[in-house]
Design a protein around this motif. Structure first.
Motif, PDB file in Angstrom:
ATOM      1  N   ILE A   1      -7.843   1.750   2.624  1.00  0.00           N
ATOM      2  CA  ILE A   1      -8.833   2.110   3.635  1.00  0.00           C
ATOM      3  C   ILE A   1      -8.084   2.705   4.814  1.00  0.00           C
ATOM      4  O   ILE A   1      -7.258   2.026   5.431  1.00  0.00           O
ATOM      5  CB  ILE A   1      -9.645   0.881   4.084  1.00  0.00           C
ATOM      6  CG1 ILE A   1     -10.330   0.231   2.875  1.00  0.00           C
ATOM      7  CG2 ILE A   1     -10.659   1.267   5.142  1.00  0.00           C
ATOM      8  CD1 ILE A   1     -11.032  -1.071   3.208  1.00  0.00           C
ATOM      9  N   PRO A   2      -8.326   3.981   5.133  1.00  0.00           N
ATOM     10  CA  PRO A   2      -7.580   4.609   6.223  1.00  0.00           C
ATOM     11  C   PRO A   2      -7.773   3.881   7.548  1.00  0.00           C
ATOM     12  O   PRO A   2      -8.851   3.389   7.865  1.00  0.00           O
ATOM     13  CB  PRO A   2      -8.157   6.031   6.285  1.00  0.00           C
ATOM     14  CG  PRO A   2      -8.779   6.252   4.943  1.00  0.00           C
ATOM     15  CD  PRO A   2      -9.265   4.902   4.502  1.00  0.00           C
ATOM     16  N   THR A   3      -6.697   3.795   8.314  1.00  0.00           N
ATOM     17  CA  THR A   3      -6.755   3.188   9.639  1.00  0.00           C
ATOM     18  C   THR A   3      -7.226   4.227  10.643  1.00  0.00           C
ATOM     19  O   THR A   3      -6.653   5.310  10.718  1.00  0.00           O
ATOM     20  CB  THR A   3      -5.379   2.667  10.059  1.00  0.00           C
ATOM     21  OG1 THR A   3      -4.912   1.727   9.090  1.00  0.00           O
ATOM     22  CG2 THR A   3      -5.450   1.988  11.430  1.00  0.00           C
TER      23      THR A   3
ATOM     24  N   HIS B   1     -14.838  -1.149  -4.575  1.00  0.00           N
ATOM     25  CA  HIS B   1     -13.987  -2.285  -4.176  1.00  0.00           C
ATOM     26  C   HIS B   1     -12.856  -1.809  -3.275  1.00  0.00           C
ATOM     27  O   HIS B   1     -11.671  -2.031  -3.579  1.00  0.00           O
ATOM     28  CB  HIS B   1     -13.421  -2.978  -5.414  1.00  0.00           C
ATOM     29  CG  HIS B   1     -14.458  -3.470  -6.371  1.00  0.00           C
ATOM     30  ND1 HIS B   1     -15.081  -4.699  -6.231  1.00  0.00           N
ATOM     31  CD2 HIS B   1     -15.006  -2.877  -7.468  1.00  0.00           C
ATOM     32  CE1 HIS B   1     -15.959  -4.856  -7.215  1.00  0.00           C
ATOM     33  NE2 HIS B   1     -15.937  -3.766  -7.973  1.00  0.00           N
ATOM     34  N   PRO B   2     -13.159  -1.136  -2.162  1.00  0.00           N
ATOM     35  CA  PRO B   2     -12.092  -0.604  -1.313  1.00  0.00           C
ATOM     36  C   PRO B   2     -11.239  -1.730  -0.719  1.00  0.00           C
ATOM     37  O   PRO B   2     -11.752  -2.765  -0.301  1.00  0.00           O
ATOM     38  CB  PRO B   2     -12.847   0.155  -0.226  1.00  0.00           C
ATOM     39  CG  PRO B   2     -14.195  -0.502  -0.171  1.00  0.00           C
ATOM     40  CD  PRO B   2     -14.500  -0.898  -1.591  1.00  0.00           C
ATOM     41  N   GLY B   3      -9.930  -1.519  -0.729  1.00  0.00           N
ATOM     42  CA  GLY B   3      -9.017  -2.500  -0.158  1.00  0.00           C
ATOM     43  C   GLY B   3      -8.683  -3.657  -1.065  1.00  0.00           C
ATOM     44  O   GLY B   3      -7.818  -4.466  -0.738  1.00  0.00           O
ATOM     45  N   GLU B   4      -9.368  -3.757  -2.215  1.00  0.00           N
ATOM     46  CA  GLU B   4      -9.123  -4.861  -3.137  1.00  0.00           C
ATOM     47  C   GLU B   4      -8.115  -4.434  -4.209  1.00  0.00           C
ATOM     48  O   GLU B   4      -8.114  -3.286  -4.648  1.00  0.00           O
ATOM     49  CB  GLU B   4     -10.420  -5.308  -3.825  1.00  0.00           C
ATOM     50  CG  GLU B   4     -11.491  -5.804  -2.879  1.00  0.00           C
ATOM     51  CD  GLU B   4     -12.752  -6.214  -3.622  1.00  0.00           C
ATOM     52  OE1 GLU B   4     -12.647  -6.553  -4.825  1.00  0.00           O
ATOM     53  OE2 GLU B   4     -13.835  -6.172  -3.013  1.00  0.00           O
ATOM     54  N   VAL B   5      -7.276  -5.384  -4.621  1.00  0.00           N
ATOM     55  CA  VAL B   5      -6.350  -5.123  -5.716  1.00  0.00           C
ATOM     56  C   VAL B   5      -7.104  -5.293  -7.036  1.00  0.00           C
ATOM     57  O   VAL B   5      -7.671  -6.357  -7.301  1.00  0.00           O
ATOM     58  CB  VAL B   5      -5.149  -6.067  -5.673  1.00  0.00           C
ATOM     59  CG1 VAL B   5      -4.237  -5.828  -6.883  1.00  0.00           C
ATOM     60  CG2 VAL B   5      -4.365  -5.879  -4.382  1.00  0.00           C
TER      61      VAL B   5
END
Length: 229
Positions: A222-224, A164-168
């Motif tokens: 998620i790295p930019t 669940h990357p980027g999800e709280v």
């Protein structure tokens, strides 16, 4: 439907070929691990029926090599090795189903029909966010190419974040998925294990992969991508 039957025992291979051909399948045979990998990468198969006991290398390794090469036809393991540990190894190596010998052809046909309805879908064997990579089958984790040593709970926690990357993710949700018990309102076990995980996956002088969202829970950032110019 084109099927690859991989079996090191000639009589069993011939029996499978005859039975599947009578059901209308086009059947190719492979007798060794290397031959199975070569055929599956050269020919597009709708299904693969795979034994474990093979010459060259075993069926587990066949499955791992095919999945690592991006070859995703549904695989049904058909083997006399029927212990739970064998079934787990087969599924973790990338197989889609497992049927023990001796078997019923009626059940084999039914399982192949079910697999053919799913079709081949790309299912990456590993999960990654930035330079953080996790392999669920081998239960290994790497950061920037260096392998990390995680406890079972730390591994389960990181796997949940990577799914669940980027999800709280709330503390309650994490408890339910990693510890399998409801939040009692006062437990700080999630906070403790997030702290443990941070110490292992974060690199000195860089921002943490795991962000605390005040009043809500935690999020895997998620790295930019870095752009030039």
């Amino acid at each position: 439907m084109r099927v690859l039957v991989v079996d090191g025992e000639p009589r069993t291979a011939a029996l499978l070929r005859r039975g599947l051909a009578e059901e209308g399948y086009v059947v190719d045979l492979a007798m060794t691990g290397p031959e199975a990998v070569w055929r599956a990468r050269e020919v597009t198969y709708d299904l693969i029926v795979l034994d474990i006991l093979l010459r060259g290398f075993d069926g587990f390794e066949v499955c791992r090599r095919l999945r690592a090469a991006g070859c995703w036809p549904p695989v049904l393991v058909l083997s006399a090795r029927h212990e739970v540990c064998d079934r787990v190894r087969g599924l973790d190596a990338g197989a889609d189903d497992y049927l023990a010998k001796p078997f019923s052809f009626a059940e084999l046909y039914a399982r192949l029909r079910a697999l053919s309805r799913r079709g081949a879908h790309a299912r990456p064997p590993q999960m990654a966010v930035g330079d953080l990579r996790l392999d669920p089958a081998t239960r290994r984790v790497w950061r920037a190419g260096a392998e990390l040593r995680l406890s079972p709970k730390e591994f389960a926690l990181l796997e949940l974040f990577l799914r669940h990357p980027g999800e709280v993710l709330t503390r309650t949700l994490i408890l339910e998925h990693v510890w399998d018990f409801p939040c009692d309102g006062v437990s700080n076990v999630v906070d403790q294990y997030v702290a443990y995980l941070r110490r292992k996956i974060d690199r000195a002088g860089q921002a943490s992969h795991l962000e605390t969202v005040r009043g809500a829970g935690y999020r895997l950032l998620i790295p930019t991508p870095v752009t030039s110019g």
